[in-house]
Design a protein around this motif. Structure first.
Motif, short mmCIF file in Angstrom:
data_model
loop_
_atom_site.label_atom_id
_atom_site.label_comp_id
_atom_site.label_asym_id
_atom_site.label_seq_id
_atom_site.Cartn_x
_atom_site.Cartn_y
_atom_site.Cartn_z
N THR A 198 2.38 5.78 30.92
CA THR A 198 1.18 6.59 31.18
C THR A 198 0.14 6.50 30.07
OG1 THR A 198 2.11 8.54 30.11
CG2 THR A 198 2.56 8.27 32.47
N GLN A 199 0.53 5.98 28.89
CA GLN A 199 -0.34 5.90 27.71
C GLN A 199 -0.71 7.28 27.17
OE1 GLN A 199 -1.31 2.71 26.15
NE2 GLN A 199 0.56 2.45 27.31
N ARG A 200 0.07 8.31 27.55
CA ARG A 200 -0.12 9.65 26.98
C ARG A 200 0.55 9.69 25.62
NH1 ARG A 200 1.95 13.93 31.36
NH2 ARG A 200 1.50 15.46 29.74
N ALA A 201 -0.19 10.21 24.64
CA ALA A 201 0.35 10.40 23.30
C ALA A 201 0.53 11.90 23.09
CB ALA A 201 -0.62 9.84 22.25
N ALA A 202 1.69 12.30 22.57
CA ALA A 202 1.96 13.72 22.33
C ALA A 202 2.67 13.87 21.00
CB ALA A 202 2.80 14.30 23.46
N TRP A 203 2.28 14.89 20.24
CA TRP A 203 2.87 15.10 18.93
C TRP A 203 2.84 16.59 18.56
CZ3 TRP A 203 -1.77 12.91 20.00
CH2 TRP A 203 -2.90 13.52 19.49
N ALA A 204 3.73 16.95 17.65
CA ALA A 204 3.82 18.34 17.17
C ALA A 204 4.27 18.30 15.71
CB ALA A 204 4.81 19.14 18.01
N VAL A 205 4.24 19.47 15.07
CA VAL A 205 4.75 19.57 13.71
C VAL A 205 6.24 19.22 13.74
CG1 VAL A 205 5.29 21.22 11.86
CG2 VAL A 205 3.03 21.23 12.93
N GLU A 206 6.67 18.46 12.77
CA GLU A 206 8.07 18.02 12.68
C GLU A 206 9.01 19.21 12.81
OE1 GLU A 206 9.83 16.25 8.88
OE2 GLU A 206 9.07 14.50 9.97
N GLY A 207 9.99 19.10 13.71
CA GLY A 207 10.98 20.16 13.89
C GLY A 207 10.55 21.29 14.81
N GLU A 208 9.32 21.22 15.34
CA GLU A 208 8.81 22.26 16.24
C GLU A 208 8.36 21.61 17.54
OE1 GLU A 208 5.81 24.71 14.41
OE2 GLU A 208 6.87 24.74 12.51
N SER A 209 8.40 22.38 18.64
CA SER A 209 7.93 21.83 19.91
C SER A 209 6.54 22.34 20.29
CB SER A 209 8.93 22.14 21.02
OG SER A 209 9.06 23.53 21.18
N ARG A 210 6.08 23.41 19.68
CA ARG A 210 4.75 23.96 19.94
C ARG A 210 4.16 24.49 18.64
NH1 ARG A 210 4.77 25.50 25.58
NH2 ARG A 210 5.99 23.86 26.53
N PRO A 211 2.86 24.50 18.46
CA PRO A 211 1.90 23.93 19.37
C PRO A 211 2.07 22.40 19.47
CG PRO A 211 0.80 24.71 17.38
CD PRO A 211 2.24 25.09 17.30
N LEU A 212 1.76 21.90 20.63
CA LEU A 212 1.92 20.49 20.95
C LEU A 212 0.54 19.94 21.28
CD1 LEU A 212 3.91 18.14 21.89
CD2 LEU A 212 3.72 19.17 24.14
N MET A 213 0.18 18.82 20.67
CA MET A 213 -1.12 18.19 20.94
C MET A 213 -0.90 16.94 21.76
SD MET A 213 -3.01 18.57 17.27
CE MET A 213 -4.68 18.55 17.88
N GLU A 214 -1.85 16.64 22.64
CA GLU A 214 -1.74 15.40 23.42
C GLU A 214 -3.11 14.85 23.76
OE1 GLU A 214 -0.84 15.04 27.60
OE2 GLU A 214 -0.53 17.19 27.67
#
Length: 139
Positions: free
Chosen positions: A84-100
């Motif tokens: 899908t070419q979606r990029a998603a990332w978050a602070v290491e060790g956390e699932s939220r907040p999540l940026m994409e």
């Protein structure tokens, strides 16, 4: 089509799909340093949140998030979904907040990113690429 909650879960699955084997140092390409501004923020306001991102040939995203208002710096990690070419990332060790964002957007000087919060709300923000110190290219 999917619900907003399903869409957020998909982004979270992408971000958490990082492979066990870490990419070699030669496999990384810097994407840049971005100021994060909220949509609708006054144009004169100085940004206080910054994001530095790098992408590996395998689609792994690493970098740092800095908030100058709270004087915090945190490592970020995530992935790019090759289909899908979606990029998603978050602070290491956390699932939220999540940026994409779409990975192609991260090659632009400005792009919209979605930020998914723990309460399942989503906000749009703008990433604005910062010029490298000493960069003399004219706009």
């Amino acid at each position: 089509m999917c619900t907003e909650a399903e869409y957020i879960q998909q982004a979270e699955a992408i971000a958490l799909s990082e492979p066990e084997t870490k990419p070699a140092a030669k496999d990384w390409m810097p994407l840049g340093v971005f100021a994060i501004t909220q949509d609708g923020e006054p144009t004169g306001a100085d940004p206080t949140m910054f994001l530095q991102l790098a992408l590996s040939k395998q689609g792994v995203i690493n970098g740092t998030f800095q908030n100058t208002a709270t004087n915090t710096v945190k490592a970020v990690e995530g992935m790019v979904d090759k289909q899908t070419q979606r990029a998603a990332w978050a602070v290491e060790g956390e699932s939220r907040p999540l940026m994409e964002s779409g990975i192609a957007n991260l090659t632009q000087d400005t792009s919209v990113v979605l930020i998914h919060f723990p309460d399942n709300t989503t906000q749009r923000a703008l990433l604005v690429r910062l010029e490298k110190p000493g960069d003399t290219k004219k706009k």
